[in-house]
Design a protein around this motif. Structure first.
Motif, PDB file in Angstrom:
ATOM      1  N   LEU A   1       0.916  -0.841  -0.157  1.00  0.00           N
ATOM      2  CA  LEU A   1       0.028  -0.151  -0.202  1.00  0.00           C
ATOM      3  C   LEU A   1       0.542   1.599  -0.109  1.00  0.00           C
ATOM      4  N   ASN A   2       1.882   1.246   0.650  1.00  0.00           N
ATOM      5  CA  ASN A   2       2.560   2.634   1.087  1.00  0.00           C
ATOM      6  C   ASN A   2       3.672   3.023  -0.345  1.00  0.00           C
ATOM      7  N   LYS A   3       3.815   1.308  -0.960  1.00  0.00           N
ATOM      8  CA  LYS A   3       4.129   1.977  -2.180  1.00  0.00           C
ATOM      9  C   LYS A   3       3.334   2.358  -3.713  1.00  0.00           C
ATOM     10  N   LEU A   4       2.188   3.108  -3.836  1.00  0.00           N
ATOM     11  CA  LEU A   4       1.294   3.251  -4.236  1.00  0.00           C
ATOM     12  C   LEU A   4       1.159   4.552  -4.565  1.00  0.00           C
TER      13      LEU A   4
ATOM     14  N   ALA B   1      -0.981   7.724  -3.035  1.00  0.00           N
ATOM     15  CA  ALA B   1      -2.444   8.632  -2.279  1.00  0.00           C
ATOM     16  C   ALA B   1      -3.314   8.200  -3.561  1.00  0.00           C
ATOM     17  N   ASN B   2      -4.168   8.687  -4.287  1.00  0.00           N
ATOM     18  CA  ASN B   2      -5.155   8.459  -4.269  1.00  0.00           C
ATOM     19  C   ASN B   2      -5.576   6.999  -4.793  1.00  0.00           C
ATOM     20  N   VAL B   3      -4.445   6.297  -5.854  1.00  0.00           N
ATOM     21  CA  VAL B   3      -4.196   4.914  -5.591  1.00  0.00           C
ATOM     22  C   VAL B   3      -4.899   4.109  -4.511  1.00  0.00           C
ATOM     23  N   ARG B   4      -4.353   4.243  -3.140  1.00  0.00           N
ATOM     24  CA  ARG B   4      -4.785   3.799  -2.275  1.00  0.00           C
ATOM     25  C   ARG B   4      -6.067   4.534  -1.026  1.00  0.00           C
ATOM     26  N   GLU B   5      -6.212   5.499  -1.764  1.00  0.00           N
ATOM     27  CA  GLU B   5      -7.647   6.182  -1.313  1.00  0.00           C
ATOM     28  C   GLU B   5      -9.142   5.010  -2.173  1.00  0.00           C
ATOM     29  N   ILE B   6      -8.900   5.089  -3.094  1.00  0.00           N
ATOM     30  CA  ILE B   6      -9.427   4.117  -4.323  1.00  0.00           C
ATOM     31  C   ILE B   6      -9.277   2.997  -3.509  1.00  0.00           C
ATOM     32  N   ILE B   7      -8.431   1.541  -3.103  1.00  0.00           N
ATOM     33  CA  ILE B   7      -8.370   0.849  -2.793  1.00  0.00           C
ATOM     34  C   ILE B   7      -9.315   0.715  -0.677  1.00  0.00           C
TER      35      ILE B   7
ATOM     36  N   LEU C   1       1.957  -1.529 -12.107  1.00  0.00           N
ATOM     37  CA  LEU C   1       2.154  -0.570 -10.698  1.00  0.00           C
ATOM     38  C   LEU C   1       2.110  -1.660  -9.601  1.00  0.00           C
ATOM     39  N   ILE C   2       1.461  -3.192  -9.553  1.00  0.00           N
ATOM     40  CA  ILE C   2       2.105  -4.031  -8.811  1.00  0.00           C
ATOM     41  C   ILE C   2       2.260  -5.053  -9.541  1.00  0.00           C
ATOM     42  N   THR C   3       2.754  -6.209  -8.846  1.00  0.00           N
ATOM     43  CA  THR C   3       2.861  -7.558  -9.684  1.00  0.00           C
ATOM     44  C   THR C   3       1.970  -8.938  -9.229  1.00  0.00           C
ATOM     45  N   GLU C   4       1.796  -9.467  -9.929  1.00  0.00           N
ATOM     46  CA  GLU C   4       0.733 -10.340  -9.501  1.00  0.00           C
ATOM     47  C   GLU C   4       0.814 -10.874  -7.941  1.00  0.00           C
TER      48      GLU C   4
ATOM     49  N   ARG D   1      -0.836  -7.980  -6.443  1.00  0.00           N
ATOM     50  CA  ARG D   1      -2.240  -8.176  -6.802  1.00  0.00           C
ATOM     51  C   ARG D   1      -3.010  -9.211  -5.941  1.00  0.00           C
ATOM     52  N   GLN D   2      -2.555  -9.909  -5.595  1.00  0.00           N
ATOM     53  CA  GLN D   2      -3.618 -10.764  -4.463  1.00  0.00           C
ATOM     54  C   GLN D   2      -3.767 -10.663  -3.526  1.00  0.00           C
ATOM     55  N   ILE D   3      -2.670 -10.479  -2.817  1.00  0.00           N
ATOM     56  CA  ILE D   3      -2.565  -9.041  -1.776  1.00  0.00           C
ATOM     57  C   ILE D   3      -3.052  -8.145  -1.415  1.00  0.00           C
ATOM     58  N   LEU D   4      -3.449  -7.155  -2.322  1.00  0.00           N
ATOM     59  CA  LEU D   4      -4.090  -5.859  -2.450  1.00  0.00           C
ATOM     60  C   LEU D   4      -5.330  -6.581  -2.490  1.00  0.00           C
ATOM     61  N   PHE D   5      -5.931  -7.637  -3.270  1.00  0.00           N
ATOM     62  CA  PHE D   5      -7.815  -8.453  -2.412  1.00  0.00           C
ATOM     63  C   PHE D   5      -8.090  -8.475  -1.903  1.00  0.00           C
TER      64      PHE D   5
END
Length: 67
Positions: free
Chosen positions: A6-9, A11-17, A52-55, A58-62
């Motif tokens: 999350l920290n590497k993304l 700020a606007n992407v973190r907010e959307i997530i 922006l992220i690896t596979e 992506r799994q971690i964020l999901f």
């Protein structure tokens, strides 16, 4: 690992997530939860496709968004 991702993304992407996560948690009923889960899946897949992220990230964020 989740916080690092999350920290590497930006700020606007973190907010959307975070917003998608809140929507998922507040959804009532299977159909609404399913729709929110699909939206989150599409968003994090787009982040992966954009490079922006690896596979794995992506799994971690999901999982973060749906647990």
């Amino acid at each position: 690992m989740t916080r690092e991702t999350l920290n590497k993304l930006p700020a606007n992407v973190r907010e959307i997530i975070e917003d998608l996560r809140k929507e998922y948690k507040n959804a009532v009923g299977y159909n609404k939860k399913d729709a929110k889960r699909e939206r989150l899946a599409g968003y994090v897949t787009g982040l992966r496709d954009a490079g922006l992220i690896t596979e794995r990230e992506r799994q971690i964020l999901f999982v973060y968004g749906t647990v």
